[in-house]
Every structure is written in structure tokens, then in C-alpha cells.
Design a protein around this motif. Structure first.
Motif, PDB file in Angstrom:
ATOM      1  N   GLN A   1      35.997  46.862  36.659  1.00  0.00           N
ATOM      2  CA  GLN A   1      36.869  46.044  37.499  1.00  0.00           C
ATOM      3  C   GLN A   1      38.316  46.017  36.999  1.00  0.00           C
ATOM      4  O   GLN A   1      39.167  45.410  37.626  1.00  0.00           O
TER       5      GLN A   1
ATOM      6  N   TRP B   1      39.195  44.587  34.218  1.00  0.00           N
ATOM      7  CA  TRP B   1      39.377  43.287  33.567  1.00  0.00           C
ATOM      8  C   TRP B   1      39.229  43.389  32.048  1.00  0.00           C
ATOM      9  O   TRP B   1      39.115  42.385  31.373  1.00  0.00           O
TER      10      TRP B   1
ATOM     11  N   GLU C   1      37.775  36.256  32.045  1.00  0.00           N
ATOM     12  CA  GLU C   1      37.476  37.651  31.703  1.00  0.00           C
ATOM     13  C   GLU C   1      37.805  37.930  30.231  1.00  0.00           C
ATOM     14  O   GLU C   1      37.059  38.620  29.543  1.00  0.00           O
TER      15      GLU C   1
ATOM     16  N   PHE D   1      35.553  32.813  39.941  1.00  0.00           N
ATOM     17  CA  PHE D   1      35.630  33.907  40.907  1.00  0.00           C
ATOM     18  C   PHE D   1      35.481  33.455  42.351  1.00  0.00           C
ATOM     19  O   PHE D   1      35.226  34.266  43.229  1.00  0.00           O
TER      20      PHE D   1
ATOM     21  N   ASP E   1      37.558  32.826  44.519  1.00  0.00           N
ATOM     22  CA  ASP E   1      38.479  33.539  45.414  1.00  0.00           C
ATOM     23  C   ASP E   1      38.301  35.062  45.361  1.00  0.00           C
ATOM     24  O   ASP E   1      39.039  35.792  46.012  1.00  0.00           O
ATOM     25  N   ARG E   2      37.336  35.531  44.581  1.00  0.00           N
ATOM     26  CA  ARG E   2      37.081  36.981  44.482  1.00  0.00           C
ATOM     27  C   ARG E   2      35.575  37.247  44.583  1.00  0.00           C
ATOM     28  O   ARG E   2      35.001  37.921  43.728  1.00  0.00           O
ATOM     29  N   PRO E   3      34.903  36.744  45.622  1.00  0.00           N
ATOM     30  CA  PRO E   3      33.447  36.849  45.669  1.00  0.00           C
ATOM     31  C   PRO E   3      32.929  38.291  45.690  1.00  0.00           C
ATOM     32  O   PRO E   3      31.954  38.602  45.006  1.00  0.00           O
ATOM     33  N   GLU E   4      33.572  39.168  46.442  1.00  0.00           N
ATOM     34  CA  GLU E   4      33.083  40.551  46.514  1.00  0.00           C
ATOM     35  C   GLU E   4      33.373  41.312  45.230  1.00  0.00           C
ATOM     36  O   GLU E   4      32.519  41.999  44.699  1.00  0.00           O
ATOM     37  N   GLN E   5      34.591  41.174  44.723  1.00  0.00           N
ATOM     38  CA  GLN E   5      34.978  41.900  43.513  1.00  0.00           C
ATOM     39  C   GLN E   5      34.123  41.482  42.323  1.00  0.00           C
ATOM     40  O   GLN E   5      33.827  42.296  41.447  1.00  0.00           O
ATOM     41  N   SER E   6      33.691  40.223  42.292  1.00  0.00           N
ATOM     42  CA  SER E   6      32.943  39.721  41.132  1.00  0.00           C
ATOM     43  C   SER E   6      31.433  39.703  41.339  1.00  0.00           C
ATOM     44  O   SER E   6      30.700  39.243  40.474  1.00  0.00           O
ATOM     45  N   ARG E   7      30.962  40.223  42.472  1.00  0.00           N
ATOM     46  CA  ARG E   7      29.540  40.129  42.817  1.00  0.00           C
ATOM     47  C   ARG E   7      28.632  40.696  41.726  1.00  0.00           C
ATOM     48  O   ARG E   7      27.684  40.046  41.294  1.00  0.00           O
TER      49      ARG E   7
END
Length: 110
Positions: free
Chosen positions: A23, A25, A50, A85, A87-93
Motif C-alpha cells: 500500500q 505505507w 501505519e 481507516f 475514510d479508506r475502506p477499500e484501500q485498507s480492506r
């Protein structure tokens, strides 16, 4: 013989590291010594989640496993990840799934 649970936890730590790298991070620059010494939960006063995973959580868990120290009784790491996360549900799935599995491995029923 090394217990299967320990091997599973070690594998999960590697998967968490891999996902942080995937990612973008993962940081090559460590936080300051003062930041690393934070006693605030998840070091939220001095670093991002992160960074905490990379510089505090992963190294501490690796030390626990390498030296045969007792595992924590519980892990509430997913709750923190869900908050961070939001505000980043898909990126952090994937990372959240790995952290949920880690919580299960550490939990008393494991």
C-alpha cells in the motif's frame, strides 16, 4: 517443537508487513527516539497507525516470538484499524482482514 499457533502468528506478521509495503505505507525513515518511546496507546500522539504497526507492533511481536515470551492475552488492533481507516475502506480492506485474523490468533480462544 514450535507450536503451530506461533508459526501462524509469525506468518501473519509477514503478511501484515507485506500489505503495508504493497500500500506504500512502509517507511524507510524511522520515527524519532522520542516517538518510539511513546507510552500513549498506538502512539497516536506522535505517529500514524501505519508507522506504529511498522516500528512498534511488528518489532515487538517478532521479539516476543523469537524469545519465547508469553503472547499478549488479547489484541484489540482491529478496532483501532477500523477507526483509522474509516475514510479508506477499500484501500485498507486486506490489512484490516489480516489484523482481524491476528486478533483471533492472539485471542484466548486460539
Amino acid at each position: 517443537m514450535v507450536e503451530q499457533r506461533i508459526l501462524d502468528i509469525a506468518d501473519h506478521l509477514l503478511l501484515i508487513e507485506h500489505e503495508l509495503r504493497a500500500q506504500g505505507w512502509w517507511s524507510e525513515q524511522p520515527p524519532s527516539a522520542e516517538a518510539l518511546a511513546s507510552v500513549t496507546p498506538f502512539a497516536v500522539d506522535v505517529m500514524g497507525f501505519e508507522q506504529w504497526l511498522q516500528w512498534i507492533f511488528l518489532p515487538r511481536m517478532k521479539l516476543i516470538l523469537e524469545h519465547g515470551h508469553p503472547l499478549p492475552n488479547a489484541s484489540g488492533i482491529l478496532v483501532m484499524a477500523e477507526t483509522v481507516f474509516v475514510d479508506r475502506p477499500e484501500q485498507s480492506r486486506v490489512l484490516r482482514r489480516l489484523l482481524a485474523e491476528f486478533d483471533q490468533l492472539i485471542g484466548p480462544s486460539a
